[in-house]
Design a protein around this motif. Structure first.
Motif, PDB file in Angstrom:
ATOM      1  N   GLN A  17      73.288  96.059  50.254  1.00 20.89           N
ATOM      2  CA  GLN A  17      74.399  95.387  49.589  1.00 20.89           C
ATOM      3  C   GLN A  17      74.025  94.938  48.184  1.00 20.89           C
ATOM      4  OE1 GLN A  17      75.383  92.233  52.314  1.00 20.89           O
ATOM      5  NE2 GLN A  17      76.896  93.463  53.413  1.00 20.89           N
ATOM      6  N   LEU A  18      72.794  94.427  48.021  1.00 19.51           N
ATOM      7  CA  LEU A  18      72.335  94.025  46.700  1.00 19.51           C
ATOM      8  C   LEU A  18      72.221  95.239  45.776  1.00 19.51           C
ATOM      9  CD1 LEU A  18      71.273  91.845  44.788  1.00 19.51           C
ATOM     10  CD2 LEU A  18      68.976  92.242  45.735  1.00 19.51           C
ATOM     11  N   PHE A  21      75.691  96.270  44.728  1.00 17.19           N
ATOM     12  CA  PHE A  21      76.216  95.323  43.737  1.00 17.19           C
ATOM     13  C   PHE A  21      75.617  95.594  42.360  1.00 17.19           C
ATOM     14  CE2 PHE A  21      75.643  91.328  41.406  1.00 17.19           C
ATOM     15  CZ  PHE A  21      76.971  90.951  41.236  1.00 17.19           C
ATOM     16  N   MET A  22      74.315  95.825  42.317  1.00 16.06           N
ATOM     17  CA  MET A  22      73.661  96.104  41.041  1.00 16.06           C
ATOM     18  C   MET A  22      74.157  97.425  40.446  1.00 16.06           C
ATOM     19  SD  MET A  22      71.858  93.528  40.367  1.00 16.06           S
ATOM     20  CE  MET A  22      71.023  94.228  38.937  1.00 16.06           C
ATOM     21  N   TRP A  24      77.177  98.860  40.839  1.00 18.32           N
ATOM     22  CA  TRP A  24      78.507  98.686  40.258  1.00 18.32           C
ATOM     23  C   TRP A  24      78.469  97.780  39.035  1.00 18.32           C
ATOM     24  CZ3 TRP A  24      82.048 101.990  41.018  1.00 18.32           C
ATOM     25  CH2 TRP A  24      82.148 102.666  42.239  1.00 18.32           C
ATOM     26  N   LEU A  25      77.540  96.842  39.021  1.00 16.39           N
ATOM     27  CA  LEU A  25      77.397  95.988  37.840  1.00 16.39           C
ATOM     28  C   LEU A  25      76.955  96.813  36.637  1.00 16.39           C
ATOM     29  CD1 LEU A  25      77.445  93.110  36.697  1.00 16.39           C
ATOM     30  CD2 LEU A  25      75.036  92.893  37.349  1.00 16.39           C
TER      31      LEU A  25
END
Length: 268
Positions: A17-18, A21-22, A24-25
């Protein structure tokens, strides 16, 4: 047994998940950066005025100048010839390269295969317009530059798809022919070629369809065809003629798409 003692299924682990997230960031940050770069020198006053300018241009282009059609038949025929001859020339050059690039048919993995792959990648990475610009500067304006530009661009497309089809042939048929004591030429002729012929026909017709579209604009850089008439009309701001040429190109592309689909359906 308590609920805390059981394993709870999760779609993704915290680390995954992290990572997502990174990811897509970074994508969002890259998009914002590219957007700023793209719009940094944009003159928004012209963008805001675009609908009015487009409506004005459309009013000056309508209706098409149908009387100009008599001067388009010859350039249109030239465009079809550029696409057809360029496709045939591209096929002639691409087929040997495809067999040299395929890992199961190349006679040399260390020399000939890298050379063939380089030729395929190099010709595929350069756009037809760039080929046309280079060839017009070398050979001068005319149909020959357009034919060669289409041919060089077609080598990479046909060669890549064809050598992938060669590598995906059924090895059992090849082994069966090899077991009979057949020579390398016979193995190639009876074990591999019949398997790749449907793909070859489909690739060739599909590339011809693409080349019809690309050859229609090569005249913008002096490579002949109906694109030369388009460039001439644009230079004198003859918008009714421009609209007619665009409609003719559109009709030609639609017709070539229909012919391509019929031929592929009949052959494959």
């Amino acid at each position: 047994m308590t609920v805390s003692d059981t394993n709870v299924w999760r779609h993704r682990t915290p680390r995954t998940q992290l990572g997502m997230f990174m990811f897509w960031l970074i994508i969002v940050a890259l998009f914002v950066f590219c957007w700023n770069m793209m719009t940094e020198r944009t003159m928004w006053v012209f963008v805001y005025d675009a609908p009015t300018a487009a409506a004005d241009l459309a009013s000056r282009a309508w209706p098409p100048r149908w009387s100009y059609m008599s001067q388009l038949w010859a350039p249109l025929w030239d465009t079809i010839n550029i696409a057809t001859l360029g496709t045939l020339l591209g096929i002639i050059m691409a087929v040997p390269l495809a067999f040299l690039a395929a890992s199961n048919t190349t006679p040399s993995r260390l020399i000939l295969r890298p050379f063939a792959l380089f030729c395929i990648v190099a010709t595929r990475s350069i756009n037809s317009l760039i080929w046309a610009l280079l060839l017009v500067s070398i050979l001068g304006p005319g149909l020959l530059a357009g034919i060669l530009a289409i041919a060089f661009r077609s080598i990479g497309f046909i060669g890549k798809l064809l050598y992938e089809a060669i590598e995906e042939t059924d090895i059992n048929q090849v082994e069966a022919i090899t077991a009979t004591g057949a020579s390398q030429g016979q193995i190639l002729n009876y074990g591999i070629v019949p398997q790749v012929m449907p793909a070859f026909y489909g690739i060739s017709v599909f590339r011809w369809d693409i080349n019809i579209r690309e050859s229609a604009i090569l005249g913008l850089v002096g490579a002949g065809g109906i694109g030369a008439q388009l460039q001439a009309s644009l230079n004198v701001l003859a918008w009714p003629q421009v609209l007619l040429i665009i409609l003719v190109i559109l009709a030609t592309v639609v017709l070539s798409e229909w012919v391509s689909a019929k031929v592929r359906h009949a052959i494959i």
